[in-house]
Design a protein around this motif. Structure first.
Motif, short mmCIF file in Angstrom:
data_model
loop_
_atom_site.label_atom_id
_atom_site.label_comp_id
_atom_site.label_asym_id
_atom_site.label_seq_id
_atom_site.Cartn_x
_atom_site.Cartn_y
_atom_site.Cartn_z
N TRP A 132 -24.99 -85.33 40.75
CA TRP A 132 -24.57 -86.00 40.41
C TRP A 132 -23.09 -85.59 38.74
O TRP A 132 -22.61 -85.25 38.74
N ASP A 133 -24.37 -86.00 38.05
CA ASP A 133 -23.51 -85.10 37.27
C ASP A 133 -23.22 -83.65 36.55
O ASP A 133 -22.23 -83.08 36.33
N THR A 134 -24.48 -82.84 37.03
CA THR A 134 -24.31 -82.28 37.14
C THR A 134 -22.63 -81.29 37.90
O THR A 134 -21.84 -80.50 37.46
N LEU A 135 -22.51 -82.24 39.33
CA LEU A 135 -21.60 -81.61 40.34
C LEU A 135 -20.00 -82.31 39.12
O LEU A 135 -19.29 -81.76 39.28
N ALA A 136 -20.13 -83.52 38.71
CA ALA A 136 -19.20 -83.95 37.69
C ALA A 136 -18.90 -83.08 36.45
O ALA A 136 -17.75 -82.54 36.32
N SER A 137 -19.53 -82.20 35.96
CA SER A 137 -19.97 -81.47 35.33
C SER A 137 -18.59 -80.48 35.70
O SER A 137 -18.08 -78.70 35.00
N SER A 138 -19.80 -79.53 36.43
CA SER A 138 -19.12 -78.14 37.21
C SER A 138 -17.56 -78.26 37.93
O SER A 138 -17.17 -77.31 37.47
N ALA A 139 -17.74 -79.79 38.42
CA ALA A 139 -15.81 -79.35 39.00
C ALA A 139 -15.18 -80.00 38.01
O ALA A 139 -13.55 -79.38 37.25
N LYS A 140 -15.34 -80.32 36.37
CA LYS A 140 -14.21 -80.13 34.66
C LYS A 140 -14.54 -78.77 34.50
O LYS A 140 -12.97 -78.63 33.61
N ASP A 141 -15.72 -77.73 34.52
CA ASP A 141 -15.52 -76.81 34.26
C ASP A 141 -14.38 -76.06 35.39
O ASP A 141 -13.42 -75.61 34.86
N GLY A 142 -14.67 -76.34 36.67
CA GLY A 142 -13.77 -76.02 36.87
C GLY A 142 -12.19 -76.40 36.98
O GLY A 142 -10.96 -75.10 36.87
N LEU A 143 -12.14 -77.48 36.98
CA LEU A 143 -10.40 -78.03 36.45
C LEU A 143 -10.29 -77.10 35.23
O LEU A 143 -8.26 -76.73 35.19
N LEU A 195 -13.54 -76.46 43.06
CA LEU A 195 -13.93 -76.62 41.77
C LEU A 195 -15.53 -75.73 41.51
O LEU A 195 -15.52 -74.96 40.04
N VAL A 196 -16.54 -76.39 41.99
CA VAL A 196 -16.67 -75.29 41.97
C VAL A 196 -18.04 -74.73 41.88
O VAL A 196 -19.06 -73.77 40.93
N ALA A 197 -17.62 -74.11 43.39
CA ALA A 197 -17.80 -72.61 43.33
C ALA A 197 -17.01 -71.55 42.33
O ALA A 197 -17.56 -70.48 42.35
N LEU A 198 -16.06 -72.52 41.83
CA LEU A 198 -15.04 -70.83 40.86
C LEU A 198 -15.92 -71.29 39.98
O LEU A 198 -16.10 -69.86 39.03
N VAL A 199 -16.57 -71.97 39.15
CA VAL A 199 -17.68 -71.88 37.91
C VAL A 199 -19.08 -71.25 38.20
O VAL A 199 -19.33 -70.14 37.42
N ALA A 200 -19.64 -71.42 39.38
CA ALA A 200 -20.63 -70.81 39.59
C ALA A 200 -21.07 -69.83 39.93
O ALA A 200 -21.52 -68.62 39.73
N VAL A 234 -15.34 -66.21 45.08
CA VAL A 234 -16.16 -67.64 46.24
C VAL A 234 -15.43 -68.39 46.49
O VAL A 234 -15.02 -69.17 47.57
N ALA A 235 -14.77 -69.05 44.89
CA ALA A 235 -14.18 -69.91 45.27
C ALA A 235 -12.85 -70.18 46.12
O ALA A 235 -12.80 -71.21 47.48
N LEU A 236 -11.85 -68.47 46.21
CA LEU A 236 -10.63 -68.55 46.90
C LEU A 236 -11.77 -68.94 48.60
O LEU A 236 -10.66 -69.07 49.44
N ILE A 237 -12.97 -68.00 48.56
CA ILE A 237 -13.30 -67.95 50.43
C ILE A 237 -14.07 -69.09 50.60
O ILE A 237 -13.81 -70.03 52.26
N VAL A 238 -13.99 -70.28 49.17
CA VAL A 238 -14.03 -71.65 49.99
C VAL A 238 -13.01 -72.13 50.37
O VAL A 238 -12.85 -73.42 51.71
#
Length: 371
Positions: free
Chosen positions: A110-121, A275-280, A285-289
């Motif tokens: 969950w922490d990794t997911l929240a951090s990735s979402a924040k970075d993507g935003l 957002l997660v795909a955008l960061v990672a 890939v984010a557009l494909i998602v």
């Protein structure tokens, strides 16, 4: 001074004031105001008693979804009490297993997911700010702050789901829901028949029809939504895994859970996955998602939902959005989940209200006598 006979009186009578066009409009307006005031009072009372109302609604929805199982077991000669216990224990095991799976799937990441979402935003915000279309950063910050304020407002984040007593209230609500569910499963038809005792004739038939309609619509909605949520989660989760997006399993679980909130839930889950795909994995890939989420949602809305839902949910998307907004304001996340099935049941009841009303036969046309 007396008015001569034959001349109209200068002062209109009370009867004429009430029966002319303005009087009729005033009376109808007063009736509407009284009905609206009564509705506001009822809604306010239900909100104040939501610790009782929400478990009752949840138990009613689950009992409606489990009604085919109860009918199947009773047709096989099983007693009502035994069928109720088997259905209740099976439901607790299934729901408990799903909740355990969700917790274990999300808890460690969950922490990794929240951090990735924040970075993507943040990356999306930088692109919008420095992109070809100039956007004031203060406007973006203002929009983000408004969203945060709504998510943490007293309506969306307080009440029965916040404060020091949250654990006790949740435990009380869960225990109450299980007890109510037991009696709904065992004596649901008898309970509804008890409420219909004062009625006779077509009014009793209307009440029986309303009960059958509510069970059919609620049960079909829950079963159909669960199937659609599983298909959405499987489709999006497989797509994320193929693209190599990290946290694919937690994202698929979030898609399954949010699918119970129509329109808004699928959109929020798709944005989070993008957002997660955008960061990672980068913007391609984010557009494909995003495309995968759009395709899955379109397939669901145009092909799967009409087949699975059938007549369980025939509401315009605007009605769904209004119901979601009202449910979120009144009951937070729980209200958003319960708003759409309640609206669907209400509309189904309206459509079947006068199905068996006695109709005046058309006057017979008298045939001319032959000479």
């Amino acid at each position: 001074m007396t008015v001569p006979s034959g001349e109209p009186s200068a002062t209109p009578s009370l009867r004429s004031l009430l029966t002319d066009k303005m009087g009729a409009l005033a009376i109808r307006s007063g009736q509407i105001i009284i009905v609206l005031a009564l509705a506001v009072i009822v809604v306010f009372a239900l909100v104040q008693l939501k610790l009782v109302v929400i478990p009752v609604l949840i138990a009613l929805i689950i009992a409606a979804a489990a009604s085919p199982i109860m009918r199947f077991l009773k047709k096989r000669g099983m007693s009502a009490i035994l069928a109720t216990w088997l259905t209740l224990l099976a439901g607790i095991l299934v729901i408990g297993g799903l909740v355990t799976l969700i917790v274990f799937a999300v808890r460690g990441q969950w922490d990794t997911l929240a951090s990735s979402a924040k970075d993507g935003l943040d990356q999306l915000q930088n692109f919008i700010t420095n992109g070809p279309i100039p956007v004031d950063e203060s406007q973006i910050e203002s929009a983000k702050q408004a969203l945060i304020d709504f998510a943490t407002s007293s309506q969306a984040g307080s009440g029965a789901l916040a404060g020091a007593s949250v654990v006790g209230e949740l435990a009380t609500g869960a225990a109450l829901a299980v007890v109510i569910l037991f009696f709904f499963l065992k004596d649901g038809p008898a309970i509804w028949a008890f409420f219909l005792r004062p009625f006779r004739g077509h009014r009793k038939a209307r009440g029986e029809r309303i009960g059958a309609t509510a069970v059919r619509v609620l049960g079909g909605y829950v079963r159909g939504t669960a199937i659609i949520a599983f298909v959405d989660a499987a489709g999006i989760g497989i797509g994320l895994a193929i693209l190599g997006v990290p946290l694919a399993l937690p994202l698929a679980v979030i898609v399954f859970v949010t699918a119970f909130i129509p329109i808004v839930g699928a959109t929020a889950a798709g944005i989070l996955a993008a957002l997660v795909a955008l960061v990672a994995n980068g913007p391609v890939v984010a557009l494909i998602v995003v495309l995968i989420v759009v395709v899955v949602n379109q397939l669901e809305g145009n092909f799967l939902q009409p087949v699975v839902m059938a007549q369980s949910l025939k509401l315009h998307p605007l009605v769904i959005l209004v119901a979601l907004t009202a449910g979120t304001i009144l009951g937070g996340i729980t209200g958003a989940v319960l708003a759409v099935p309640i609206a669907a049941v209400g509309w189904a009841i309206v459509k079947t209200w006068n199905d068996d009303a006695p109709r005046t036969p058309a006057p017979a046309v008298r045939q001319p006598e032959k000479p």
